[in-house]
Scaffold this active site. Structure first.
Site, PDB file in Angstrom:
ATOM      1  N   MET A 112       4.959   3.102  -0.228  1.00 56.21           N
ATOM      2  CA  MET A 112       4.600   2.136  -1.297  1.00 56.21           C
ATOM      3  C   MET A 112       4.263   3.201  -2.508  1.00 56.21           C
ATOM      4  O   MET A 112       3.420   3.942  -2.510  1.00 56.21           O
ATOM      5  CB  MET A 112       3.325   1.512  -0.834  1.00 56.21           C
ATOM      6  N   GLY A 113       5.119   2.874  -3.659  1.00 56.00           N
ATOM      7  CA  GLY A 113       4.965   3.598  -4.714  1.00 56.00           C
ATOM      8  C   GLY A 113       4.054   2.766  -5.823  1.00 56.00           C
ATOM      9  O   GLY A 113       3.523   1.673  -5.333  1.00 56.00           O
ATOM     10  N   CYS A 114       3.776   3.421  -6.973  1.00 52.02           N
ATOM     11  CA  CYS A 114       2.928   2.877  -8.051  1.00 52.02           C
ATOM     12  C   CYS A 114       3.567   1.520  -8.429  1.00 52.02           C
ATOM     13  O   CYS A 114       2.719   0.556  -8.900  1.00 52.02           O
ATOM     14  CB  CYS A 114       2.816   3.724  -9.045  1.00 52.02           C
ATOM     15  N   THR A 115       4.882   1.271  -8.505  1.00 57.07           N
ATOM     16  CA  THR A 115       5.378   0.169  -8.884  1.00 57.07           C
ATOM     17  C   THR A 115       5.876  -0.792  -7.725  1.00 57.07           C
ATOM     18  O   THR A 115       6.600  -1.955  -8.056  1.00 57.07           O
ATOM     19  CB  THR A 115       6.698   0.237  -9.778  1.00 57.07           C
ATOM     20  N   GLY A 116       5.499  -0.435  -6.400  1.00 55.07           N
ATOM     21  CA  GLY A 116       5.914  -1.173  -5.488  1.00 55.07           C
ATOM     22  C   GLY A 116       6.590  -0.790  -4.220  1.00 55.07           C
ATOM     23  O   GLY A 116       6.386   0.620  -4.071  1.00 55.07           O
TER      24      GLY A 116
END
Length: 384
Positions: A357-361
């Site tokens: 899971m990254g900062c944008t999804g």
């Protein structure tokens, strides 16, 4: 006879005076408002009706209160009021109506309109109540078209459109880009965040980055409530234009929605919103936009998406992971519900991958050596 002439002259001068005040000398839209059922009482609804009438709208107040600025249609309770409102809309006695609840059929949902707090910019939320489709992704794709219809009927000829970063956003984006490639004109917005893109973050909601924010109706409903009542702690919806008119293919009734918690300022704006889409020709615009979307392949895109979804569900075989390796490269743009299937698809091609899971999804992590091949595989399978 003389008295009738006097009345005609008096009405004529009154219309001229109202035209000078509002700048509108054309036909005055006729909008009904049901006043019973509000958590703030009928006085709140009547205050909104009077304010809207003073702006150049013929308001038909359905309830028990009277005021010289509006036409009151007396009813004994909320249930009778809604029945009367439906009759008036169906019979063409009014051009549209504003009410606190309405049973829209499947395929119809409402496009809300809010004022964003960061810059005071107006933004359309597509959509806020109703169900465009029983399928979430299909619903969001249709919501985008509904939003364009609402914005154009309010005089925005080339509205910018973004998709809120919720489940389904990436699949919705792929479908809309395919629709645009087919010839349907969509002005894609760019997120205000450094990495840009059509998928909008919470920051973009507050800033009003796009003219139209596409989301599912449940999320849109929460957003419109928050954007309308954040100044009051939630008890009084004071800002914005309400939940908007119901829009759907071949749907020709104009019914706009507000909340039982809506205050007079918002209800006034909701009536004005309905009057604006009436004057903007929303029924004709809707017909034209649906025709353009169909010509660009809307039905084929929706059918293909359903077929791909069914095929993905059928191909749920267990796949053994290849030997692990250090994964430092990220592939974004994958739906959270598809994340594990995307990893399995790469494993099947002997590419080691992990979900994250990254900062944008959601993201898929692969090694630097496999990044290009992994993107190709996921693109061919339409995960990205």
């Amino acid at each position: 006879m003389g008295k009738n002439v006097e009345n005609i002259v008096a009405d004529t001068f009154l219309d001229i005076a109202k035209g000078l005040e509002t700048g509108d000398f054309g036909n005055r839209p006729k909008i009904a408002l049901t006043g019973m059922g509000s958590e703030h009482g009928e006085d709140n609804a009547m205050a909104a009706a009077v304010a809207a009438a003073e702006s150049g709208i013929d308001v038909y107040y359905i309830g028990s209160l009277k005021h010289e600025a509006v036409t009151t249609v007396e009813v004994k309770d909320d249930e009778e009021g809604h029945k009367k409102m439906e009759d008036m809309v169906n019979n063409g006695e009014v051009d549209g109506a504003v009410t606190m609840h309405f049973p829209f059929p499947i395929g119809v949902s409402t496009v809300g309109r809010v004022v964003t707090p960061a810059c005071g910019k107006e933004m359309f939320l597509a959509t806020t109540t109703g169900t465009s489709s029983a399928d979430r992704i299909e619903g969001m794709i249709k919501n985008a078209i509904y939003g364009i219809i609402a914005a154009k009927s309010c005089g925005i000829n080339n509205p910018s459109l973004g998709i809120l970063n919720v489940d389904g956003a990436r699949q919705c984006e792929m479908a809309l880009r395919e629709l645009a490639d087919g010839g349907y004109d969509i002005n894609f917005a760019e997120s205000s965040r450094a990495d840009g893109g059509i998928v909008m973050r919470g920051n973009d909601v507050l800033l009003g980055t796009p003219d139209i924010m596409v989301c599912d109706s449940l999320t849109g409903n929460i957003l419109v409530k928050m954007m309308s009542a954040y100044t009051s702690g939630g008890s009084f919806e004071a800002v914005g234009y309400g939940y908007g008119p119901g829009i759907g293919k071949d749907y020709d009734k104009l019914v706009g929605i507000i909340s039982r918690a809506s205050g007079a300022p918002l209800i006034t704006n909701a009536i004005k919103y309905m009057a604006q889409v009436v004057k903007g020709g929303i029924i004709k615009i809707a017909k034209d936009e649906f025709a353009k979307a169909e010509a660009a392949g809307l039905s084929k895109i929706l059918d293909a998406r359903k077929a791909e979804s069914a095929q993905t569900s059928a191909n749920t075989e267990e796949v053994e992971a290849p030997p692990s390796e250090v994964v430092t490269e990220q592939i974004a743009g994958i739906e959270i519900m598809d994340l594990e299937n995307a990893v399995s698809a790469l494993w099947k091609e002997k590419i080691y991958a992990e979900s994250g899971m990254g900062c944008t999804g959601p993201i898929v992590l692969v090694s630097k050596a496999n990044i290009d091949k992994a993107k190709e595989v996921l693109s061919n399978l339409k995960f990205i």
